[in-house]
Design a protein around this motif. Sequence first.
Motif, PDB file in Angstrom:
ATOM      1  N   PHE A   1      -1.923  -0.613  -1.271  1.00 36.21           N
ATOM      2  CA  PHE A   1      -1.701  -2.025  -0.793  1.00 36.21           C
ATOM      3  C   PHE A   1      -0.549  -2.837  -1.258  1.00 36.21           C
ATOM      4  O   PHE A   1       0.270  -3.502  -0.736  1.00 36.21           O
ATOM      5  N   LYS A   2      -0.536  -2.706  -2.707  1.00 34.81           N
ATOM      6  CA  LYS A   2       0.474  -3.569  -3.325  1.00 34.81           C
ATOM      7  C   LYS A   2       1.836  -2.876  -2.884  1.00 34.81           C
ATOM      8  O   LYS A   2       3.041  -3.746  -2.965  1.00 34.81           O
ATOM      9  N   GLN A   3       1.913  -1.666  -2.840  1.00 32.98           N
ATOM     10  CA  GLN A   3       3.241  -0.966  -2.539  1.00 32.98           C
ATOM     11  C   GLN A   3       3.433  -0.815  -1.311  1.00 32.98           C
ATOM     12  O   GLN A   3       4.580  -0.357  -0.775  1.00 32.98           O
ATOM     13  N   LYS A   4       2.679  -1.164  -0.364  1.00 32.68           N
ATOM     14  CA  LYS A   4       2.775  -1.055   0.896  1.00 32.68           C
ATOM     15  C   LYS A   4       4.069  -1.996   1.665  1.00 32.68           C
ATOM     16  O   LYS A   4       4.166  -3.023   1.249  1.00 32.68           O
ATOM     17  N   GLY A   5       5.018  -1.194   2.283  1.00 35.39           N
ATOM     18  CA  GLY A   5       5.935  -1.582   2.977  1.00 35.39           C
ATOM     19  C   GLY A   5       7.368  -1.915   2.155  1.00 35.39           C
ATOM     20  O   GLY A   5       8.174  -2.523   2.415  1.00 35.39           O
ATOM     21  N   THR A   6       7.079  -1.271   0.765  1.00 31.50           N
ATOM     22  CA  THR A   6       8.190  -1.313  -0.175  1.00 31.50           C
ATOM     23  C   THR A   6       9.065   0.021  -0.097  1.00 31.50           C
ATOM     24  O   THR A   6       8.628   0.863   0.808  1.00 31.50           O
ATOM     25  N   ASP A   7      10.067   0.251  -0.852  1.00 37.39           N
ATOM     26  CA  ASP A   7      10.986   1.228  -0.728  1.00 37.39           C
ATOM     27  C   ASP A   7      10.265   2.528  -1.515  1.00 37.39           C
ATOM     28  O   ASP A   7      10.801   3.643  -1.576  1.00 37.39           O
ATOM     29  N   LYS A   8       9.061   1.999  -2.031  1.00 30.38           N
ATOM     30  CA  LYS A   8       8.454   3.225  -2.960  1.00 30.38           C
ATOM     31  C   LYS A   8       6.941   3.145  -2.673  1.00 30.38           C
ATOM     32  O   LYS A   8       6.104   2.610  -3.419  1.00 30.38           O
TER      33      LYS A   8
END
Length: 308
Positions: A30-37
């Motif tokens: 959830f923390k990295q959702k939607g990020t480039d990684k």
Amino acid sequence: MDLELLGKISLYAMGIVLAASMIEAVVLHFKQKGTDKPFDWHETWLSLVDLVGHKLLSLIPFTLATPVLNFAWEHRIHTVTTSTALTVFLLFIGQEFCYYWYHRFSHTIRFFWANHAVHHSPNQLTLSSAYRLGWFTKFMGSSVFFTPLVWFGVKPEVVLAVVSINLLYQFWLHATWIPKLGWLEYVLNTPSAHRVHHASNATYLDANFGGVLIVFDRLFGTYVEERADEPCVYGLTTPVTSHNPLVVEFQHWVSLAKDMFNAKSVSDALGFLLRPPGWLPNGEGQTTEELQKRASSAIEQQPAHAGH
């Protein structure tokens, strides 16, 4: 040392390890959702498959190290009891020393690296990476590195139990979200030090081999500090892109077998087996030493910035 109690603790610890790694995976997802990684669940599943295979194969009553350890025990020079704090402390230090060399040789002898590379194959470092150890760990004869402790008089099962505790300690080291820990970095193997160990940057290769302690790395010149100006790139120097667990487990063994089969001489075949990974007879391979020399040369050839 109560081995039955240690066995029960180990069982409960495995449950905690699995639960903690899954909780971390969900949080990072959830923390990295939607990020480039975004979080890569494939890495977690591969680690779980490796763990299952590792546990199943451990049921096979065979290991190359057992005859060696038994021979050392039969010819021990003393019999050590772990009934005092001093003997337990000395056993811990001795085990750390042996573990350091076992781990260092696992990176510098291709035969051992063929299995250990599985542990370094995740391109995303998480707590689940800790239990991706390779299916053939038990059959590698790696426990032979702890023979001196048995020869000094410590029972083989006690030595292996202490090694298991060492590995359990290392679980939390596979976290990318724990910062540097101040003065503890000078004594203990920490997440920061272990992030360097898992990095494929040329600067960071083959460093920080300690288990619980980092003091032997500092003593033998293999300690490298994590730097803010060079973020760790995780995985192997040639990243694993397959999600097939059979590829992850066997690719380095297949590569080693091919190189040995196609070698032009017996000495070259032995070189592929016993020299560092990446070694080639013509000296133009991809060993850590060669990669670091090329990286250093590339930096030296870069033009200086104006005004500097």
